[in-house]
Design a protein around this motif. Structure first.
Motif, mmCIF file in Angstrom:
data_model
loop_
_atom_site.group_PDB
_atom_site.id
_atom_site.type_symbol
_atom_site.label_atom_id
_atom_site.label_comp_id
_atom_site.label_asym_id
_atom_site.label_seq_id
_atom_site.Cartn_x
_atom_site.Cartn_y
_atom_site.Cartn_z
ATOM 1 N N PRO A 174 43.062 44.165 18.994
ATOM 2 C CA PRO A 174 42.399 44.747 17.813
ATOM 3 C C PRO A 174 41.217 45.643 18.196
ATOM 4 O O PRO A 174 40.832 46.517 17.428
ATOM 5 C CB PRO A 174 41.925 43.530 17.021
ATOM 6 C CG PRO A 174 41.823 42.443 18.037
ATOM 7 C CD PRO A 174 42.892 42.719 19.042
ATOM 8 N N THR A 175 40.640 45.401 19.349
ATOM 9 C CA THR A 175 39.551 46.245 19.859
ATOM 10 C C THR A 175 39.907 46.713 21.265
ATOM 11 O O THR A 175 40.877 46.240 21.868
ATOM 12 C CB THR A 175 38.215 45.483 19.889
ATOM 13 O OG1 THR A 175 38.358 44.321 20.737
ATOM 14 C CG2 THR A 175 37.799 45.025 18.502
ATOM 15 N N THR A 176 39.102 47.621 21.794
ATOM 16 C CA THR A 176 39.381 48.201 23.111
ATOM 17 C C THR A 176 39.423 47.119 24.178
ATOM 18 O O THR A 176 38.467 46.341 24.328
ATOM 19 C CB THR A 176 38.305 49.229 23.486
ATOM 20 O OG1 THR A 176 38.230 50.217 22.456
ATOM 21 C CG2 THR A 176 38.624 49.894 24.810
ATOM 22 N N PRO A 177 40.515 47.009 24.939
ATOM 23 C CA PRO A 177 40.578 45.996 26.006
ATOM 24 C C PRO A 177 39.639 46.350 27.158
ATOM 25 O O PRO A 177 39.336 47.524 27.393
ATOM 26 C CB PRO A 177 42.046 46.031 26.446
ATOM 27 C CG PRO A 177 42.510 47.405 26.086
ATOM 28 C CD PRO A 177 41.760 47.791 24.850
ATOM 29 N N ASP A 178 39.190 45.322 27.854
ATOM 30 C CA ASP A 178 38.319 45.559 29.009
ATOM 31 C C ASP A 178 39.162 45.723 30.264
ATOM 32 O O ASP A 178 40.399 45.600 30.236
ATOM 33 C CB ASP A 178 37.296 44.433 29.168
ATOM 34 C CG ASP A 178 37.942 43.059 29.283
ATOM 35 O OD1 ASP A 178 39.101 42.982 29.745
ATOM 36 O OD2 ASP A 178 37.295 42.054 28.940
ATOM 37 N N ASN A 179 38.504 45.994 31.390
ATOM 38 C CA ASN A 179 39.224 46.245 32.651
ATOM 39 C C ASN A 179 40.017 45.029 33.104
ATOM 40 O O ASN A 179 41.097 45.167 33.688
ATOM 41 C CB ASN A 179 38.237 46.668 33.733
ATOM 42 C CG ASN A 179 37.625 48.028 33.471
ATOM 43 O OD1 ASN A 179 38.236 48.866 32.802
ATOM 44 N ND2 ASN A 179 36.426 48.266 33.984
ATOM 45 N N ARG A 180 39.488 43.849 32.856
ATOM 46 C CA ARG A 180 40.211 42.646 33.276
ATOM 47 C C ARG A 180 41.522 42.511 32.519
ATOM 48 O O ARG A 180 42.557 42.149 33.103
ATOM 49 C CB ARG A 180 39.316 41.422 33.031
ATOM 50 C CG ARG A 180 39.947 40.088 33.452
ATOM 51 C CD ARG A 180 38.941 38.952 33.268
ATOM 52 N NE ARG A 180 38.418 38.938 31.913
ATOM 53 C CZ ARG A 180 39.031 38.325 30.876
ATOM 54 N NH1 ARG A 180 40.195 37.700 31.067
ATOM 55 N NH2 ARG A 180 38.500 38.340 29.670
ATOM 56 N N GLN A 181 41.513 42.832 31.242
ATOM 57 C CA GLN A 181 42.742 42.745 30.459
ATOM 58 C C GLN A 181 43.741 43.827 30.865
ATOM 59 O O GLN A 181 44.949 43.576 30.900
ATOM 60 C CB GLN A 181 42.391 42.863 28.964
ATOM 61 C CG GLN A 181 41.595 41.676 28.441
ATOM 62 C CD GLN A 181 41.051 41.917 27.038
ATOM 63 O OE1 GLN A 181 40.557 43.003 26.729
ATOM 64 N NE2 GLN A 181 41.137 40.889 26.182
ATOM 65 N N ILE A 182 43.237 45.023 31.190
ATOM 66 C CA ILE A 182 44.141 46.087 31.647
ATOM 67 C C ILE A 182 44.758 45.711 32.997
ATOM 68 O O ILE A 182 45.963 45.946 33.236
ATOM 69 C CB ILE A 182 43.382 47.416 31.731
ATOM 70 C CG1 ILE A 182 42.956 47.880 30.337
ATOM 71 C CG2 ILE A 182 44.225 48.478 32.417
ATOM 72 C CD1 ILE A 182 44.107 48.133 29.388
ATOM 73 N N ASP A 183 43.965 45.116 33.900
ATOM 74 C CA ASP A 183 44.511 44.696 35.195
ATOM 75 C C ASP A 183 45.589 43.637 34.998
ATOM 76 O O ASP A 183 46.585 43.599 35.749
ATOM 77 C CB ASP A 183 43.387 44.151 36.081
ATOM 78 C CG ASP A 183 42.459 45.243 36.582
ATOM 79 O OD1 ASP A 183 42.865 46.421 36.562
ATOM 80 O OD2 ASP A 183 41.314 44.920 36.983
ATOM 81 N N ARG A 184 45.404 42.769 34.010
ATOM 82 C CA ARG A 184 46.420 41.741 33.760
ATOM 83 C C ARG A 184 47.716 42.385 33.275
ATOM 84 O O ARG A 184 48.821 41.968 33.682
ATOM 85 C CB ARG A 184 45.907 40.740 32.735
ATOM 86 C CG ARG A 184 46.872 39.553 32.560
ATOM 87 C CD ARG A 184 46.443 38.601 31.458
ATOM 88 N NE ARG A 184 45.093 38.124 31.656
ATOM 89 C CZ ARG A 184 44.080 38.346 30.830
ATOM 90 N NH1 ARG A 184 44.266 39.089 29.753
ATOM 91 N NH2 ARG A 184 42.888 37.847 31.071
ATOM 92 N N LEU A 185 47.592 43.411 32.432
ATOM 93 C CA LEU A 185 48.797 44.120 31.987
ATOM 94 C C LEU A 185 49.511 44.772 33.165
ATOM 95 O O LEU A 185 50.747 44.721 33.275
ATOM 96 C CB LEU A 185 48.431 45.177 30.947
ATOM 97 C CG LEU A 185 48.078 44.696 29.539
ATOM 98 C CD1 LEU A 185 47.633 45.868 28.674
ATOM 99 C CD2 LEU A 185 49.270 43.981 28.897
ATOM 100 N N ASN A 186 48.750 45.400 34.040
ATOM 101 C CA ASN A 186 49.342 46.045 35.209
ATOM 102 C C ASN A 186 50.065 45.036 36.081
ATOM 103 O O ASN A 186 51.201 45.266 36.518
ATOM 104 C CB ASN A 186 48.235 46.753 35.997
ATOM 105 C CG ASN A 186 48.739 47.361 37.287
ATOM 106 O OD1 ASN A 186 49.842 47.898 37.347
ATOM 107 N ND2 ASN A 186 47.930 47.270 38.336
#
Length: 246
Positions: A174-186
């Motif tokens: 719902p809000t902008t993801p942080d770097n940790r969440q983007i790394d988890r997606l990757n």
């Protein structure tokens, strides 16, 4: 008349007092002090014998010579040098001795579906939300070696990445993801996506990703995550990596 008395001189001399002693004494004219006292002269200073003076001078000369000789022969302790403030010089990059990344090659008897390239074409910037919204599986991207610029280019020419997965982030964040969440997606999505795109696990190929998250009306704002397939050295190539490991 009788005879005159005989004058006995011895008797006169033997008398205790004489007529002279009985006569009144004259006082001297003017007042006289009872006692006249003159202070004794001050004692004369004792002179030091010349021999003692000579010995003392010689002793001082010998002591001064010994002190001077000792100061010259005794090593002085080195004082710690005070650090002088110096202006920091910009570090110069040393030439790297590491060899450039090895270009993946095909095993003997196998023909690759791609070929290394050197030139990089220009095109629309995928960091632009409008361009990013048009990305789909199979889109080709040419990314500079410094990772600062990228362009959407035709897959028939040189490129560095091929899009192998597109995911909408509107419902997930719902809000902008942080770097940790983007790394988890990757970590979760991209390694499997590159294996599916290339046709198997192969060390010659690796994965990358891009993402955008706009603040705005959900469904209208661009909010997506994209995985890409690329060579392990992230060098440009022509052809395709699709089924290159099959």
């Amino acid at each position: 008349m009788g005879e005159p008395p005989v004058f006995d001189e011895q008797w006169v001399q033997a008398a205790r007092y004489t007529e002279t002693d009985r006569r009144p004494r004259r006082r001297p004219a003017g007042p006289q002090p009872w006692r006249a006292w003159t202070p004794p002269p001050p004692p004369r200073p004792r002179r030091m014998p010349a021999a003692i003076v000579i010995v003392a001078v010689l002793a001082l000369v010998v002591l001064a010579s010994f002190t001077l000789h000792k100061s010259r022969s005794t090593p002085q302790q080195a004082q710690p040098a005070q650090a002088q403030p110096t202006q920091a010089q910009p570090a110069q990059a040393a030439p790297s001795s590491a060899p450039p990344p090895a270009v993946p090659t095909a095993p003997a008897g196998q023909t690759l579906s791609w070929k290394s390239a050197t030139e990089m074409p220009d095109g629309p910037d995928p960091n632009d939300p409008r361009v990013f919204a048009e990305l789909k599986v199979g889109t080709c991207i040419a990314q500079a070696a410094n990772l600062r610029t990228a362009a959407v280019v035709p897959c028939s020419g040189p490129h560095t990445d091929e899009v192998d997965l597109v995911r909408d982030l509107t419902a997930e964040f719902p809000t902008t993801p942080d770097n940790r969440q983007i790394d988890r997606l990757n970590t979760t999505l991209c390694p499997g996506a590159v294996r599916d795109w290339t046709g198997g696990r192969d060390g010659r190929y690796s994965s990358g990703y891009l993402w955008q998250f706009q603040n705005g009306v959900p469904g209208q704002a661009v909010r997506g995550f994209v995985c890409t397939a690329q060579l392990s050295g992230h060098g440009p190539f022509t052809g395709t990596l699709h089924h290159a490991a099959a």
